[in-house]
Structure formats: C-alpha cells, structure tokens
Enzyme design. Sequence first.
Site, mmCIF file in Angstrom:
data_model
loop_
_atom_site.group_PDB
_atom_site.id
_atom_site.type_symbol
_atom_site.label_atom_id
_atom_site.label_comp_id
_atom_site.label_asym_id
_atom_site.label_seq_id
_atom_site.Cartn_x
_atom_site.Cartn_y
_atom_site.Cartn_z
ATOM 1 N N HIS A 65 43.184 43.173 44.197
ATOM 2 C CA HIS A 65 43.487 41.594 44.598
ATOM 3 C C HIS A 65 43.209 41.202 42.851
ATOM 4 O O HIS A 65 42.301 40.623 42.445
ATOM 5 C CB HIS A 65 42.335 40.950 45.179
ATOM 6 C CG HIS A 65 42.555 39.482 45.551
ATOM 7 N ND1 HIS A 65 41.880 38.708 46.643
ATOM 8 C CD2 HIS A 65 43.548 38.657 45.417
ATOM 9 C CE1 HIS A 65 42.104 37.883 46.403
ATOM 10 N NE2 HIS A 65 43.388 37.506 45.716
ATOM 11 N N HIS A 67 46.091 38.507 40.165
ATOM 12 C CA HIS A 67 46.961 37.541 40.496
ATOM 13 C C HIS A 67 47.157 37.322 38.920
ATOM 14 O O HIS A 67 46.381 37.329 37.982
ATOM 15 C CB HIS A 67 46.671 36.304 40.932
ATOM 16 C CG HIS A 67 46.455 36.163 42.469
ATOM 17 N ND1 HIS A 67 47.088 36.546 43.454
ATOM 18 C CD2 HIS A 67 45.146 35.998 43.103
ATOM 19 C CE1 HIS A 67 46.674 36.485 44.585
ATOM 20 N NE2 HIS A 67 45.387 36.119 44.165
ATOM 21 N N ALA A 131 48.130 32.842 43.239
ATOM 22 C CA ALA A 131 48.331 32.383 44.470
ATOM 23 C C ALA A 131 48.445 30.834 44.449
ATOM 24 O O ALA A 131 49.349 30.239 45.234
ATOM 25 C CB ALA A 131 46.813 32.817 45.176
ATOM 26 N N SER A 132 47.679 30.162 43.724
ATOM 27 C CA SER A 132 47.675 28.610 43.601
ATOM 28 C C SER A 132 49.179 28.008 43.331
ATOM 29 O O SER A 132 49.566 26.991 43.647
ATOM 30 C CB SER A 132 46.491 28.148 42.877
ATOM 31 O OG SER A 132 46.907 28.470 41.507
ATOM 32 N N HIS A 237 46.935 35.122 52.449
ATOM 33 C CA HIS A 237 46.150 34.428 51.276
ATOM 34 C C HIS A 237 47.082 33.141 51.418
ATOM 35 O O HIS A 237 48.249 33.073 51.177
ATOM 36 C CB HIS A 237 46.838 35.307 49.990
ATOM 37 C CG HIS A 237 45.817 34.617 48.775
ATOM 38 N ND1 HIS A 237 45.695 33.501 48.556
ATOM 39 C CD2 HIS A 237 45.052 35.409 47.921
ATOM 40 C CE1 HIS A 237 44.670 33.486 47.417
ATOM 41 N NE2 HIS A 237 44.361 34.603 47.224
ATOM 42 N N TYR A 253 41.007 28.176 50.849
ATOM 43 C CA TYR A 253 40.735 29.561 50.851
ATOM 44 C C TYR A 253 40.101 30.314 51.661
ATOM 45 O O TYR A 253 40.217 31.206 52.575
ATOM 46 C CB TYR A 253 40.693 30.083 49.457
ATOM 47 C CG TYR A 253 41.538 30.180 48.508
ATOM 48 C CD1 TYR A 253 42.909 29.241 48.820
ATOM 49 C CD2 TYR A 253 41.508 30.849 47.229
ATOM 50 C CE1 TYR A 253 43.587 29.205 47.528
ATOM 51 C CE2 TYR A 253 42.668 31.032 46.048
ATOM 52 C CZ TYR A 253 43.465 30.098 46.463
ATOM 53 O OH TYR A 253 44.806 29.953 45.520
ATOM 54 N N GLU A 343 39.606 39.633 41.891
ATOM 55 C CA GLU A 343 40.450 38.628 41.510
ATOM 56 C C GLU A 343 39.822 37.863 40.222
ATOM 57 O O GLU A 343 39.873 36.760 40.046
ATOM 58 C CB GLU A 343 40.185 37.642 42.766
ATOM 59 C CG GLU A 343 41.368 36.397 42.681
ATOM 60 C CD GLU A 343 41.334 35.464 44.078
ATOM 61 O OE1 GLU A 343 42.463 34.811 44.470
ATOM 62 O OE2 GLU A 343 40.244 35.370 44.524
ATOM 63 N N ARG A 349 35.586 31.635 37.146
ATOM 64 C CA ARG A 349 35.672 32.366 35.547
ATOM 65 C C ARG A 349 34.284 32.258 34.923
ATOM 66 O O ARG A 349 34.395 32.785 33.750
ATOM 67 C CB ARG A 349 36.895 32.081 35.000
ATOM 68 C CG ARG A 349 38.298 31.920 35.712
ATOM 69 C CD ARG A 349 39.321 31.376 34.844
ATOM 70 N NE ARG A 349 40.620 31.439 35.665
ATOM 71 C CZ ARG A 349 41.878 31.033 35.084
ATOM 72 N NH1 ARG A 349 42.000 31.066 33.754
ATOM 73 N NH2 ARG A 349 43.072 31.007 35.933
#
Length: 401
Positions: A65, A67, A131-132, A237, A253, A343, A349
Amino acid sequence: GIRIYKVTGVQTCALPILQRLGPALGGGRLAAVGGVAGRRRDQAPPRHGAGLTWRGERFVIIDIHGHYTTAPKALETWRNAQIAGIADPTVMPRAADLKISDDEIRETIATNQLAKMKERGSDLTIFSPRASFMAHHIGDFAVSSTWAAICNELCFRVSRLFPDHFVPAAMLPQSPGVDPATCIPELVKCVEQYGNVAINLNPDPSGGHWTSPPLTDRHWYPIYEKMVEYDIPAMVHVSTSCNACFHTTGAHYINADTTAVMQLIQGDLFKDFPTLKFVIPHGGGAAPYHWGRYRGLAQELKKPLLADHLLNNVFFDTCVYHQPGIDLLTKVIPVKNILFASEMIGAVRGVDPETGFNYDDTRRYIEASTQLTPEQKAMIYEGNARRVYPRLDAMLKAKGL
C-alpha cells in the site's frame, strides 16, 4: 544485523521461499535465531538490505500500500488547471501540456519513499496514484479518464526508473453515475502495457455521499470480470470526501473500509466470483475491532461463517498506526489474511511522541509483536502478498526471487 532463521521443518503456508526449499527440510516448524522474539519494542528492526533469510536465501519485504503522494508540483498545477477548465473549457489544459522529467521523478522518489524504505527496511512497494487526488467526484467521465491516465502513467514511470523497488497499481477513471464498464480500457492498458498487478476500486465515487450501489451489486460486475480474467486484486479505497461531515482520512477512509466489509457480508458476491480478491486497507477499518458484531450479524442474516463467507477472498493490510492496533488485528484476523503495508508519507506523517518513531513505520509493530511467530511474520511480509497478487509473484519469480 543480519537475521538468520533456522528451518527445522515446514508447515503449510503461502511462503514461496519455504516452498522453494522443498522437502529436504523435513517436518516441524520455523524457529528464529538471533532473538527476534526477544527484541524490545523500542528497538529498531534491521534496516533495508539486512537480509531476512532461510539458510542463506533472502526473502522480500513487500509493502502492498503505497501512493505517489510526493509527485512533482507540476502535477497538482495541471490538475488545478483541469478543474478550472470544467467551468471554462477555453482554459482546459491538454495532457501533453504536463511536462515532468525523469530526473524530477527520480528526485521525488529517491528523497522520499525510497529513502524511507531503505531506512525502515522494506524492499518493494505496490505503488498507485495518490488516493486523495483521485477525486472521482470532480467533473465528468472525460475529466476522470484524462486524469487517471496521467496519474497511472506517472506510477508506471516510477516503476521503470526503480524496477527493483516499485510495482504499479492503477486508479480507475470512475465517475458518479457512470457505468463502471467505461473503466475497462484504462484497466486493460495498465495491466497489459504497464504491468500493473492490482487496481484501486473506489466504492463511492461521489466523495462521501454514497450514491453508488453496494459492491455486491451487478453494477460492478464488468470490473470484477476483468479482475478475474487478469487475476488481479482490488484494494477498496475511497478518495477525498466532499461531505463536510466526513474528514477524508480520519472518517471517510475508515467508514468506507468498514462499509465494504459489511456490504460483502450482506451479499453473496463470491458465489458468482469465487476467485475474486479484495484488500481492505487501513487494517479493515473498524471491522477487526468489532469482529464479534460482524460474526453475529452474518449469523442473523443466515450467512455462512465469516471464515467461509469472506476470508477466502478478503484481506486486510497493516496500515494501523500503533502497537495495540496491530496486536488486535493479528489476534482477531487469521494471519493468512494480513498483508504488510504502511501507506508511508500518507495520511499520518508525524512522529508518535509516545515512541519517538513515525506512526506509519509499521514494520516496527510487526517486529515488536510477541504473538506472531517468525513464520507468521514472513507470511505477512511476503508470502501472503505473493498469493493475493499472482502477477507480482510471477514478476518476482522471473527475477529469481
């Protein structure tokens, strides 16, 4: 610190490394040498390249996972121009107007995702567009189609520039109210031309208003037929929430992950598609925490036990950002259904003040687990991913891994 494992035998599992070692190993189980189980929770796991091995044969730590959240700024600038062009077609940019060099891609990956992979000790990431940024609720199908093609090509380019570390997965050009069959040409291109090993499927292209039928509805069957044909899984997702009630990463999510599980419990999708595979991200949302509720609801709905109704086809990742959450996940959900993921450089973060480490450094939680055996950790790190992503498995075997 190289960690060496002594194999005193093999139990049935999905770990290709063990399968390759063959019958010469005899019967029994895997035991750790070097105190893996005894490592303190605040102690760092071995870093990238340390080499997790069985009798000298290294296995691959696969993060399923990832991105491209660090794409060059030009991508966002182009997207903003595209959104402006929805209201004023005279300013709509062409795909060819976007210029991103290989050097720019190298810089954004080498100093971000790849640097953290090396630091934290993972080898390979299944890499899809941010994803966003999918934002399927914006514009119409033409807008989504152009945007998906651009984002998928960038992830493909990452995989070409860093072939030992990144494998692409595709976003689909979904659009609210549009037949999912319109996504098939992009899906086919990504699998056949880009070597994608999976897709991301948004169960709510409306962005938090849930206007699409449930995942068990025949509305989605054209996508499922292609997934079965290519033997690729879908990560379920969602994207950005445009509903003020639902924070994108904190509510929407997790809502979607949980909703997907319940939809699949309510239906009988896997009777029609017995080999279809879904990955529910973010640890499965609330489902593992409320597994007793879902077992009970399935019972009231006269469904089979979840082990039979769901768990041959549905898998969960480890994007759970604290030790108690990972411990619960691995206690409630069978290990064969859990795939390593982080992710990283995603929703969370920061550094956890309780541990001093990044929340999304999920390998630390697997390593610190006192309830997982070394064999089970190896299944989570590699074996399960190779079983759920057959095209990835074939790709690794072609490289001799």
